[in-house]
Scaffold this motif. Structure first.
Motif, mmCIF file in Angstrom:
data_model
loop_
_atom_site.group_PDB
_atom_site.id
_atom_site.type_symbol
_atom_site.label_atom_id
_atom_site.label_comp_id
_atom_site.label_asym_id
_atom_site.label_seq_id
_atom_site.Cartn_x
_atom_site.Cartn_y
_atom_site.Cartn_z
ATOM 1 N N ASP A 42 -8.014 -5.886 1.200
ATOM 2 C CA ASP A 42 -8.001 -5.267 0.079
ATOM 3 C C ASP A 42 -6.700 -4.109 0.115
ATOM 4 O OD1 ASP A 42 -8.481 -3.077 -1.919
ATOM 5 O OD2 ASP A 42 -10.627 -3.441 -1.797
ATOM 6 N N ALA A 43 -5.967 -4.319 -0.886
ATOM 7 C CA ALA A 43 -4.529 -3.664 -0.932
ATOM 8 C C ALA A 43 -4.888 -2.494 -1.656
ATOM 9 C CB ALA A 43 -3.358 -4.519 -1.560
ATOM 10 N N THR A 44 -5.679 -2.213 -2.488
ATOM 11 C CA THR A 44 -6.117 -0.933 -3.254
ATOM 12 C C THR A 44 -6.749 -0.038 -2.133
ATOM 13 O OG1 THR A 44 -6.475 -2.410 -5.253
ATOM 14 C CG2 THR A 44 -7.123 0.238 -5.201
ATOM 15 N N PHE A 45 -7.809 -0.410 -1.636
ATOM 16 C CA PHE A 45 -8.388 0.319 -0.607
ATOM 17 C C PHE A 45 -7.434 0.740 0.569
ATOM 18 C CE2 PHE A 45 -13.036 -0.124 -1.285
ATOM 19 C CZ PHE A 45 -13.159 0.334 -2.585
ATOM 20 N N GLY A 46 -6.730 -0.363 0.769
ATOM 21 C CA GLY A 46 -5.536 -0.159 1.849
ATOM 22 C C GLY A 46 -4.584 0.994 2.004
ATOM 23 N N THR A 47 -4.576 1.697 0.755
ATOM 24 C CA THR A 47 -4.007 2.677 0.710
ATOM 25 C C THR A 47 -4.518 4.048 1.593
ATOM 26 O OG1 THR A 47 -4.974 3.567 -1.471
ATOM 27 C CG2 THR A 47 -2.816 2.096 -1.673
ATOM 28 N N ILE A 48 -5.781 3.819 1.809
ATOM 29 C CA ILE A 48 -6.429 4.770 2.587
ATOM 30 C C ILE A 48 -6.626 4.519 3.974
ATOM 31 C CG2 ILE A 48 -8.782 6.114 2.710
ATOM 32 C CD1 ILE A 48 -8.808 5.525 -0.421
ATOM 33 N N THR A 108 0.682 -1.353 -0.099
ATOM 34 C CA THR A 108 0.029 0.081 -0.119
ATOM 35 C C THR A 108 0.983 1.272 -0.010
ATOM 36 O OG1 THR A 108 -0.234 -0.069 2.367
ATOM 37 C CG2 THR A 108 -1.856 -1.079 1.440
ATOM 38 N N ARG A 109 2.066 1.299 0.421
ATOM 39 C CA ARG A 109 2.848 2.204 0.466
ATOM 40 C C ARG A 109 3.635 2.285 -0.672
ATOM 41 N NH1 ARG A 109 3.929 1.077 6.396
ATOM 42 N NH2 ARG A 109 2.145 2.019 7.402
ATOM 43 N N ASN A 110 4.182 1.289 -1.719
ATOM 44 C CA ASN A 110 4.735 1.374 -2.725
ATOM 45 C C ASN A 110 4.296 1.239 -3.940
ATOM 46 O OD1 ASN A 110 7.597 1.263 -1.184
ATOM 47 N ND2 ASN A 110 6.609 -0.511 -0.286
ATOM 48 N N LEU A 111 2.988 1.455 -4.049
ATOM 49 C CA LEU A 111 2.509 1.307 -5.328
ATOM 50 C C LEU A 111 1.402 2.779 -5.322
ATOM 51 C CD1 LEU A 111 0.890 -2.437 -5.924
ATOM 52 C CD2 LEU A 111 3.093 -1.428 -6.804
ATOM 53 N N THR A 112 0.994 3.100 -6.686
ATOM 54 C CA THR A 112 0.374 4.062 -6.727
ATOM 55 C C THR A 112 -0.716 3.725 -7.816
ATOM 56 O OG1 THR A 112 2.360 5.801 -6.900
ATOM 57 C CG2 THR A 112 0.393 6.653 -7.932
#
Length: 116
Positions: free
Chosen positions: A88-94, A2-6
């Motif tokens: 959920d790695a995508t939502f995990g960015t939030i 979550t911290r290394n993908l955009t």
């Protein structure tokens, strides 16, 4: 992850018009550090398999805060608890989306696409 993908907004916009000819998956996401939910979920599968965790790729609908749309996420098996946990790695960015108690508030119509 979550911290290394955009999240790739441009790719998401293109996919909404035409699904063909797009590079997708774990290798692309790892190499470019960019992707959409499917790429995040594929990379999560690869990382889990690298450390012998049982994992699933799941598709369904996700709520963006304003509308429901096609989405991909994962489930990982926790053998000590004998259960599958939503991730959920995508939502995990939030927010922390690992075994979130109210996961079903913004995820629905889950279909397992693969299990490893």
């Amino acid at each position: 992850m979550t911290r290394n993908l955009t999240y790739d907004e441009r790719k998401a916009a293109q996919l909404s018009k035409d699904l063909s000819g797009m590079d997708s998956g774990s290798v692309m996401a790892f190499n470019t550090r960019r992707g959409v939910c499917f790429d995040y979920a594929c990379l999560y599968v690869s990382m889990c398999r690298a450390v012998d965790l049982k994992v699933r790729l799941v598709t369904g609908l996700g709520y963006s805060g304003s509308s429901w749309g096609d989405h991909a996420w994962n489930q990982v098996y926790i053998p000590e608890e004998d259960r599958w946990v939503n991730v959920d790695a995508t939502f995990g960015t939030i927010y922390n989306y690992f075994d979130k108690p109210d996961f079903s508030v913004d995820h629905r119509d889950a279909e397992v696409q693969g299990e490893w």
